[in-house]
Scaffold this motif. Structure first.
Motif, mmCIF file in Angstrom:
data_model
loop_
_atom_site.group_PDB
_atom_site.id
_atom_site.type_symbol
_atom_site.label_atom_id
_atom_site.label_comp_id
_atom_site.label_asym_id
_atom_site.label_seq_id
_atom_site.Cartn_x
_atom_site.Cartn_y
_atom_site.Cartn_z
ATOM 1 N N ALA A 165 0.841 -1.213 0.000
ATOM 2 C CA ALA A 165 0.000 0.000 0.000
ATOM 3 C C ALA A 165 0.870 1.255 0.000
ATOM 4 N N HIS A 166 2.000 1.209 0.742
ATOM 5 C CA HIS A 166 2.948 2.325 0.774
ATOM 6 C C HIS A 166 3.501 2.578 -0.648
ATOM 7 N N GLU A 167 3.928 1.505 -1.309
ATOM 8 C CA GLU A 167 4.497 1.681 -2.655
ATOM 9 C C GLU A 167 3.440 2.143 -3.649
ATOM 10 N N ARG A 168 2.210 1.623 -3.502
ATOM 11 C CA ARG A 168 1.115 2.048 -4.382
ATOM 12 C C ARG A 168 0.840 3.546 -4.215
ATOM 13 N N ALA A 169 0.943 4.040 -2.971
ATOM 14 C CA ALA A 169 0.700 5.465 -2.718
ATOM 15 C C ALA A 169 1.746 6.317 -3.441
ATOM 16 N N HIS A 170 3.004 5.834 -3.476
ATOM 17 C CA HIS A 170 4.025 6.566 -4.240
ATOM 18 C C HIS A 170 3.563 6.736 -5.686
ATOM 19 N N LEU A 171 2.962 5.677 -6.251
ATOM 20 C CA LEU A 171 2.526 5.742 -7.654
ATOM 21 C C LEU A 171 1.301 6.633 -7.808
ATOM 22 N N VAL A 206 7.718 12.441 0.907
ATOM 23 C CA VAL A 206 6.989 11.430 0.133
ATOM 24 C C VAL A 206 6.895 10.121 0.923
ATOM 25 N N GLU A 207 7.939 9.834 1.736
ATOM 26 C CA GLU A 207 7.865 8.619 2.566
ATOM 27 C C GLU A 207 6.780 8.761 3.629
ATOM 28 N N PHE A 208 6.708 9.929 4.279
ATOM 29 C CA PHE A 208 5.668 10.168 5.288
ATOM 30 C C PHE A 208 4.270 10.060 4.649
HETATM 31 ZN ZN LIG Z 1 8.639 4.694 0.146
#
Ligand SMILES: [Zn+2]
Length: 246
Positions: A165-171, A206-208
């Protein structure tokens, strides 16, 4: 018109100088990373648009509407237009956004026939055979989410879903563009302290923001545990985990 143009240029430069100071020093950005990212994107857009509009106004000032650039008119004015155009082109070339070479390597790994894909939390994820803990997202049609077996094997189901979900949010929140733009500006004007601070804080924000998006789906605790396993030894990982406490 020249006055308006000069005012626009000054305002644009003020925004570009002040925005990084406000955004990189304010404590609220830790709690509202998404708002901070949107604000600084807006500041960059306003700065660039104001700069271009100001230059345009100064160049076309006092020219008849039928021939605003007056290229056929005085040679001195033609020179001004030329200088302005060269300045704009140089600016675009200096800050042009380039994808990192590591993204190509990840894309190749994802699409090699040897890489198995697994559905995790409704998302097809490329599971790459590797001992070290790795998760990343590659934007674009040939992109997607990649997780190493070394990381997947250490995580419980909800933790693995939190990572995805974290990686999907980056996208979905286009973090790649925000980071690429900030790093392009940093490369273009590395002597400007605000540009360096902006790039550094963008990489953190972006990580937060991605953690918050994952926490809304899986809960803060699952994300916090996943961060500690995936990135618990880095300074950023420790800060991310402590943000998610409580
Ligand atoms: Zn990340």
């Amino acid at each position: 018109m020249v006055v308006v143009g000069v005012v626009l240029i000054v305002l644009a430069l003020t925004v570009v100088v002040v925005a990084p100071r406000v955004l990189t020093r304010a404590a609220w950005t830790i709690d509202r990373p998404r708002t901070a990212l949107v604000s600084w994107s807006a500041a960059v857009l306003v700065g660039v648009a104001g700069f271009v509009a100001g230059i345009t106004l100064v160049v076309v000032a006092g020219r008849p509407a039928t021939d605003p650039f007056a290229v056929r008119g005085s040679p001195a004015h033609g020179l001004n237009v030329g200088v302005a155009l060269v300045a704009v082109v140089a600016f675009v070339i200096a800050v042009r956004v380039r994808p990192g070479p590591e993204q190509d390597a990840v894309r190749r790994a994802m699409h090699s026939g040897a890489t198995p894909h697994r559905e995790i939390g409704g998302v097809p994820v490329a599971l790459v055979e590797a001992d070290h803990a790795l998760a990343c997202a590659v934007p674009g049609r040939a992109g997607g989410v990649l997780v190493s077996t070394g990381l997947a094997d250490q995580l419980r189901t909800d933790e693995l879903e939190a990572v995805v979900a974290h990686e999907r949010a980056h996208l979905s929140q286009h973090h790649g563009i925000a980071v690429a733009v900030a790093e392009s500006i940093e490369r273009a004007v590395p002597w400007v302290p605000g540009a360096r601070a902006m790039a550094r804080s963008t990489r953190v924000l972006v990580e937060f923001a991605a953690d918050d998006a994952a926490a809304r789906r899986l809960g803060r605790d699952a994300v916090r545990r996943a961060v500690l396993v995936a990135d618990g030894t880095s300074a950023l990982g420790v800060v991310r985990a402590s943000r998610l406490e409580g």
